[in-house]
Scaffold this motif. Structure first.
Motif, mmCIF file in Angstrom:
data_model
loop_
_atom_site.group_PDB
_atom_site.id
_atom_site.type_symbol
_atom_site.label_atom_id
_atom_site.label_comp_id
_atom_site.label_asym_id
_atom_site.label_seq_id
_atom_site.Cartn_x
_atom_site.Cartn_y
_atom_site.Cartn_z
ATOM 1 N N VAL A 1 2.830 6.056 -2.717
ATOM 2 C CA VAL A 1 3.836 6.892 -3.283
ATOM 3 C C VAL A 1 4.078 7.014 -4.706
ATOM 4 O O VAL A 1 4.049 8.021 -5.459
ATOM 5 N N TYR B 1 10.574 4.452 -1.305
ATOM 6 C CA TYR B 1 9.174 3.603 -1.954
ATOM 7 C C TYR B 1 9.179 3.770 -3.258
ATOM 8 O O TYR B 1 8.488 2.592 -3.613
ATOM 9 N N ILE C 1 5.988 11.317 5.896
ATOM 10 C CA ILE C 1 7.161 10.320 6.044
ATOM 11 C C ILE C 1 8.477 11.335 5.437
ATOM 12 O O ILE C 1 7.882 12.421 5.294
ATOM 13 N N ASP D 1 0.783 -1.251 -0.041
ATOM 14 C CA ASP D 1 -0.115 0.169 0.181
ATOM 15 C C ASP D 1 0.951 1.212 -0.193
ATOM 16 O O ASP D 1 0.291 2.263 -0.673
ATOM 17 N N ASP D 2 1.911 1.293 0.914
ATOM 18 C CA ASP D 2 2.875 2.783 0.931
ATOM 19 C C ASP D 2 3.468 2.602 -0.391
ATOM 20 O O ASP D 2 3.465 4.035 -0.824
ATOM 21 N N HIS D 3 3.942 1.704 -0.881
ATOM 22 C CA HIS D 3 4.575 1.918 -2.281
ATOM 23 C C HIS D 3 3.557 2.098 -3.382
ATOM 24 O O HIS D 3 4.141 3.056 -4.211
ATOM 25 N N SER E 1 12.317 8.587 2.376
ATOM 26 C CA SER E 1 11.473 7.143 2.361
ATOM 27 C C SER E 1 10.350 7.351 1.062
ATOM 28 O O SER E 1 10.261 6.159 0.571
ATOM 29 N N SER E 2 10.314 8.523 0.593
ATOM 30 C CA SER E 2 9.404 8.565 -0.449
ATOM 31 C C SER E 2 10.451 8.256 -1.664
ATOM 32 O O SER E 2 9.635 7.365 -2.498
ATOM 33 N N LEU F 1 1.976 12.332 3.431
ATOM 34 C CA LEU F 1 2.104 10.940 3.929
ATOM 35 C C LEU F 1 2.804 10.827 5.320
ATOM 36 O O LEU F 1 2.685 10.125 6.114
#
Length: 70
Positions: A23, A51, A43, A18-20, A47-48, A41
């Motif tokens: 992004v 991802y 983050i 979901d997070d990938h 991290s962005s 998000l």
């Protein structure tokens, strides 16, 4: 090579974590910067980037598998 249909691309995208997926959509589809994605998000920008890199890598694998099957 054959092009992937829109529905097939959505199906492959749905296989990402979901997070990938989020992004990827915000950055590649919606056009947000990594800074904006990070703020939205809650983050870090790094991290962005991570991802997005992982999402693209996984998508390449899924597309490769998809074409081997068809």
């Amino acid at each position: 090579p054959d092009q992937l249909a829109y529905e097939e691309i959505l199906k492959l995208l749905s296989q990402l974590p979901d997070d990938h997926q989020l992004v990827f959509n915000l950055y590649e589809v919606e056009g947000y910067s990594h800074k904006e994605v990070a703020e939205r998000l809650e983050i870090t920008e790094s991290s962005s980037r991570v991802y997005l890199t992982r999402a693209k890598s996984k998508l390449r694998q899924l597309i490769h598998i998809h074409f081997k099957e068809y």
